[in-house]
Design an enzyme around this catalytic site. Structure first.
Site, PDB file in Angstrom:
ATOM      1  N   PHE A 141       6.239 -73.504  39.343  1.00  0.00           N
ATOM      2  CA  PHE A 141       5.629 -72.627  40.349  1.00  0.00           C
ATOM      3  C   PHE A 141       4.260 -72.209  39.786  1.00  0.00           C
ATOM      4  CE2 PHE A 141       4.771 -68.621  42.467  1.00  0.00           C
ATOM      5  CZ  PHE A 141       5.118 -68.912  43.776  1.00  0.00           C
ATOM      6  N   ASP A 210      12.411 -69.348  33.734  1.00  0.00           N
ATOM      7  CA  ASP A 210      12.138 -68.643  34.989  1.00  0.00           C
ATOM      8  C   ASP A 210      13.332 -68.898  35.909  1.00  0.00           C
ATOM      9  OD1 ASP A 210      11.387 -68.025  37.621  1.00  0.00           O
ATOM     10  OD2 ASP A 210       9.269 -68.444  37.247  1.00  0.00           O
ATOM     11  N   TYR A 235      13.941 -60.721  44.777  1.00  0.00           N
ATOM     12  CA  TYR A 235      13.815 -60.683  46.233  1.00  0.00           C
ATOM     13  C   TYR A 235      14.339 -61.937  46.924  1.00  0.00           C
ATOM     14  CZ  TYR A 235       9.335 -62.671  44.596  1.00  0.00           C
ATOM     15  OH  TYR A 235       8.387 -63.382  43.923  1.00  0.00           O
ATOM     16  N   LYS A 236      14.867 -62.904  46.145  1.00  0.00           N
ATOM     17  CA  LYS A 236      15.408 -64.110  46.780  1.00  0.00           C
ATOM     18  C   LYS A 236      16.933 -63.955  46.905  1.00  0.00           C
ATOM     19  CE  LYS A 236      11.786 -66.944  44.607  1.00  0.00           C
ATOM     20  NZ  LYS A 236      10.848 -67.117  45.699  1.00  0.00           N
ATOM     21  N   ARG A 385      11.601 -76.756  53.493  1.00  0.00           N
ATOM     22  CA  ARG A 385      12.592 -76.175  52.576  1.00  0.00           C
ATOM     23  C   ARG A 385      13.640 -75.406  53.368  1.00  0.00           C
ATOM     24  NH1 ARG A 385      10.642 -72.522  47.703  1.00  0.00           N
ATOM     25  NH2 ARG A 385      10.383 -71.111  49.463  1.00  0.00           N
TER      26      ARG A 385
HETATM   27  C1  LIG Z   1       9.711 -69.908  40.230  1.00  0.00           C
HETATM   28  C2  LIG Z   1       8.888 -68.737  40.660  1.00  0.00           C
HETATM   29  N1  LIG Z   1       8.246 -67.992  39.742  1.00  0.00           N
HETATM   30  C3  LIG Z   1       7.494 -66.923  40.118  1.00  0.00           C
HETATM   31  C4  LIG Z   1       7.369 -66.579  41.441  1.00  0.00           C
HETATM   32  C5  LIG Z   1       6.522 -65.436  41.936  1.00  0.00           C
HETATM   33  O1  LIG Z   1       6.251 -64.467  41.031  1.00  0.00           O
HETATM   34  P1  LIG Z   1       5.906 -62.974  41.525  1.00  0.00           P
HETATM   35  O2  LIG Z   1       7.237 -62.307  41.732  1.00  0.00           O
HETATM   36  O3  LIG Z   1       5.117 -62.427  40.410  1.00  0.00           O
HETATM   37  O4  LIG Z   1       5.144 -63.084  42.784  1.00  0.00           O
HETATM   38  C6  LIG Z   1       8.035 -67.316  42.409  1.00  0.00           C
HETATM   39  C7  LIG Z   1       7.906 -66.926  43.847  1.00  0.00           C
HETATM   40  O5  LIG Z   1       8.400 -67.509  44.738  1.00  0.00           O
HETATM   41  C8  LIG Z   1       8.789 -68.425  42.019  1.00  0.00           C
HETATM   42  O6  LIG Z   1       9.420 -69.173  42.937  1.00  0.00           O
END
Ligand SMILES: Cc1ncc(COP(=O)(O)O)c(C=O)c1O
Length: 414
Positions: A141, A210, A235-236, A385
């Site tokens: 990401f 991550d 938030y997911k 998706r």
């Molecule tokens: C794998 C991954 N890392 C990081 C993030 C986003 O990071 P942040 O919460 O700082 O916006 C996302 C957002 O969809 C993501 O899918």
């Protein structure tokens, strides 16, 4: 009625998690009953748990409005980051005392990657060369890649983007830290966390995972696999709400040596001592920075209640695989051959909780799908998706999504 539609009814009837749907605010009536939306975007923003609005109202009106400053102690605001971290811990296979909630995923990636480089350097022996490389998942990401690049510049390291499959061969005595995504946000591919963690350790380096697309959707096993550091959003699949705070995991044995690049007063051993010199707090608290974002943090805490009724992450994973298998089966049965290409691996061991389909006109197709009540998302340049959150997505939803997708793809031709 198609064979798949009949099966969907049977699968929903046998679904042990089906009752959890009622704990979320979704369109009335449920899937298959008419024009209500099928929500397949929980891998971007989880649906609202029904208990959250009432809790947020209490936090705002009573805790803030009436108790005001007293809530920092009387309502446990001050300790919320570690308390809520301990609620997330079992979902990612971590014992208590290793996770703090706060800041965004991006900020936690920064803390974790710089912290990992510092750990590697503090463990360096005089014998070998200095560890001066950060390896990053080349398919990451974007935010992780940007932050890893900045962390590399700040720590005097070279950044090496490498596809996850090539990571074991890219590691060596110069590797300090490796930053990997557990599930690829675009394709839904699940990477082999145990094997890659072991490979990083064999090279004497530290790994940062991550977990944005795996936490709450599948077992992670942070402690079991000896992961060093991990970050993730809430938030997911954890349904914490838009902009809900992220979290940082630091393995217990590393906490004494974890040297945060953002040593704010909230991670001080004596925060109210107001001392000019920094002295880090023991334990996971070292991952904290400044004043926690209480409103969204306590909304997240309420959202996590959904997991309290005995639902296990193993049950969630089993349903996730059943849903994604069924979606693929329906897509194969309904969609004209060759119209889409599935980017998500078929093998269960390599699949997260989403299905990604490539088609050249994906942006237009997704707009049409949303117009007909099937909400997934589009990722540039050509990916559709569909995220499957087992807590509230059912098999009738899944069948309907594939059926509407087939209608749209047939109309738009190719
Ligand atoms: C794998 C991954 N890392 C990081 C993030 C986003 O990071 P942040 O919460 O700082 O916006 C996302 C957002 O969809 C993501 O899918």
């Amino acid at each position: 009625m198609s064979e798949q539609r009949i099966r969907a009814k049977e699968l929903d009837a046998a679904d042990v998690l089906a009752a959890l749907r009622a704990e979320f605010v979704l369109d009335e009536g449920g899937a298959g009953s008419g024009g209500e939306a099928v929500y397949l975007d929980g891998n971007s923003l989880g649906a609202l748990p029904a208990a959250v609005p009432g809790r947020v109202e209490d936090v705002v009106r009573r805790q803030w409005g009436e108790l005001r400053i007293r809530s920092w102690t009387e309502e446990g605001w001050w300790t919320a980051p570690e308390r809520i971290g301990d609620r997330i811990a079992p979902l990612v296979g971590a014992a208590a005392g290793q996770i703090v909630v706060g800041d965004s995923t991006s900020v936690n990636v920064f803390k974790a990657v710089v912290g990992a480089v510092r750990l590697a350097r503090s463990a360096d022996t005089a014998a070998g060369p200095a560890r001066d490389e950060i390896v990053v998942d080349a398919t990451t990401f974007p935010t992780d890649g940007y932050i890893a690049e900045s962390a590399a510049r700040m720590t005097g390291c070279t950044l090496r983007p490498v596809p996850p499959s090539g990571i074991p061969d890219a590691l060596g005595e110069r590797t300090a830290a490796v930053l990997l995504n557990h599930v690829d946000y675009r394709t839904g591919r699940l990477h082999d966390l145990p094997a890659l963690t072991a490979a990083v350790h064999a090279a004497g380096a530290y790994v940062v995972w991550d977990l944005c697309h795996s936490a709450g959707a599948l077992p992670v096993g942070l402690d079991e696999h000896g992961v060093d550091l991990a970050v993730g959003c809430t938030y997911k699949y954890l349904n914490g709400g838009p902009g809900a705070p992220a979290y940082l995991y630091v393995r217990a044995e590393l906490q004494d040596r974890f040297d945060s690049p953002l040593p704010g007063w909230n991670s001080h051993a004596e925060p109210f001592g107001m001392r000019p010199e920094y002295a880090p707090a023991p334990g996971a608290l070292r991952g904290r920075v400044g004043t926690p974002d209480i409103l969204s943090m306590l909304a997240l805490e309420a959202a996590l209640d959904v997991w309290d009724g005995g639902v296990t992450i193993e049950e969630v994973r089993a349903k996730s695989l059943a849903l994604t298998d069924f979606f693929l089966e329906c897509v194969e049965a309904y969609v004209p051959g060759g119209r889409v290409e599935c980017l998500t691996p078929r093998a269960h061991g390599k699949r997260g909780s989403q299905i990604a389909l490539r088609c050249p006109d994906a942006g237009d197709v997704m707009q049409r799908l949303i117009g007909r009540g099937v909400v997934g998302d589009f990722r540039h340049p050509d990916v559709l998706r569909f995220g499957f959150t087992p807590l509230y997505v059912g098999f009738a939803d899944t069948e309907r999504a594939a059926r509407v997708l087939a209608e749209v793809l047939t109309e738009t031709g190719a």
